[in-house]
Design an enzyme around this catalytic site. Structure first.
Site, PDB file in Angstrom:
ATOM      1  N   GLU A 125      -1.505  -8.936   4.448  1.00 39.16           N
ATOM      2  CA  GLU A 125      -1.534  -9.030   6.146  1.00 39.16           C
ATOM      3  C   GLU A 125      -2.447  -9.074   6.761  1.00 39.16           C
ATOM      4  O   GLU A 125      -3.044  -9.482   7.575  1.00 39.16           O
ATOM      5  CB  GLU A 125       0.107  -8.085   6.688  1.00 39.16           C
ATOM      6  CG  GLU A 125      -1.159  -6.801   6.434  1.00 39.16           C
ATOM      7  CD  GLU A 125      -0.435  -6.260   5.789  1.00 39.16           C
ATOM      8  OE1 GLU A 125      -0.895  -4.742   5.877  1.00 39.16           O
ATOM      9  OE2 GLU A 125      -0.852  -6.878   4.496  1.00 39.16           O
ATOM     10  N   HIS A 166      -3.515  -5.521   0.929  1.00 38.93           N
ATOM     11  CA  HIS A 166      -2.712  -5.830   2.012  1.00 38.93           C
ATOM     12  C   HIS A 166      -2.852  -7.137   2.128  1.00 38.93           C
ATOM     13  O   HIS A 166      -3.497  -7.713   2.188  1.00 38.93           O
ATOM     14  CB  HIS A 166      -3.650  -5.126   3.054  1.00 38.93           C
ATOM     15  CG  HIS A 166      -3.843  -3.161   3.418  1.00 38.93           C
ATOM     16  ND1 HIS A 166      -2.321  -2.757   4.471  1.00 38.93           N
ATOM     17  CD2 HIS A 166      -3.788  -2.530   3.306  1.00 38.93           C
ATOM     18  CE1 HIS A 166      -2.068  -1.666   3.921  1.00 38.93           C
ATOM     19  NE2 HIS A 166      -3.086  -1.185   3.307  1.00 38.93           N
ATOM     20  N   CYS A 186       0.621  -1.586  -0.222  1.00 37.09           N
ATOM     21  CA  CYS A 186       0.041  -0.313   0.256  1.00 37.09           C
ATOM     22  C   CYS A 186       1.057   1.279   0.272  1.00 37.09           C
ATOM     23  O   CYS A 186       1.510   1.399  -1.069  1.00 37.09           O
ATOM     24  CB  CYS A 186      -1.172   0.155   1.255  1.00 37.09           C
ATOM     25  SG  CYS A 186      -2.090   1.118   0.909  1.00 37.09           S
TER      26      CYS A 186
END
Length: 226
Positions: free
Chosen positions: A165, A163, A102
């Site tokens: 994660e 994202h 990002c």
């Protein structure tokens, strides 16, 4: 008997921990380690948003680096963002593995000669940025919101706009916080949550992409949270 050297990685964290992530996960650092780390690796945390960076002389001791997302603008001129750009240019010259997520994806573009600026196409669970990759880089994925969702530069630089994660509960908490502070309207928040339920991101797939890159393995395509 030859002793294998412990592999070290560094998280350059450009965001402060939310109350929710601190309570549930103990901080974003643990979220990243859970997603990307293998056993018998050492991961170090540098809170770059607070001006904490690895020493230049210590960069050589790391196998790879991950730059987190951030609410800050990658095209901003805060001291720590300019320092980060210098560090990234140094890592690129050293041919170290760098994964940007990002904000990290965007600041990599900026640091290596690309262009980053504000877009006006609206929210996509986060402010979408105009991003032009540096000369010589390769765009790997795009969307109807941005020309560059994912890019690589040689074998050592990888940027991902999404994202990988994030667990879904983290995304939902971010949506709730943005709704409560007036960043977008209730209808948009409800639609965003519904979309995430209907099309569950293949998070494990994206984790494998990131881990394969960081550990010297490799890629293709799916969907992830933005």
């Amino acid at each position: 008997m030859k002793v294998q050297r412990e592999k070290r990685f560094a998280l350059l964290m450009a965001v402060r921990d939310s109350d929710y992530v601190k309570k549930v996960y103990g901080g974003y650092f643990n979220v990243f380690v859970e997603a990307f780390a293998d056993e018998e690796e050492k991961w170090d945390l540098f809170r770059i948003v607070e001006g904490e960076f690895p020493a230049i002389d210590d960069l050589q001791n790391y196998e790879g680096f991950v730059i987190s997302g951030s609410p800050h603008d990658a095209y901003g001129d805060e001291y720590w963002i300019l320092e980060l750009c210098f560090i990234l240019q140094t890592l690129f010259a050293m041919q170290k593995k760098v994964l940007g997520i990002c904000f990290g994806h965007q600041v990599l573009c900026r640091a290596l000669g690309g262009k980053v600026g504000k877009a006006y196409s609206g929210w996509d669970i986060g402010i979408r940025k105009v991003c032009e990759v540096p000369e010589g880089a390769q765009v790997l994925a795009c969307s109807d919101k941005t020309r560059v969702e994912m890019f690589k530069f040689g074998d050592n630089i990888l940027g991902i706009q999404g994202h990988p994660e994030y667990e879904k509960d983290i995304l939902d908490n971010i949506i709730d916080r943005l709704l409560s502070n007036g960043s977008f309207e209730k209808g948009f928040a409800e639609e965003a949550k519904l979309k995430s339920m209907e099309a569950e991101a293949d998070r494990k797939y994206w984790e494998r992409i990131c881990k394969s890159f960081l550990k010297g393995r490799w890629i293709t395509q799916s969907q992830t949270y933005f």
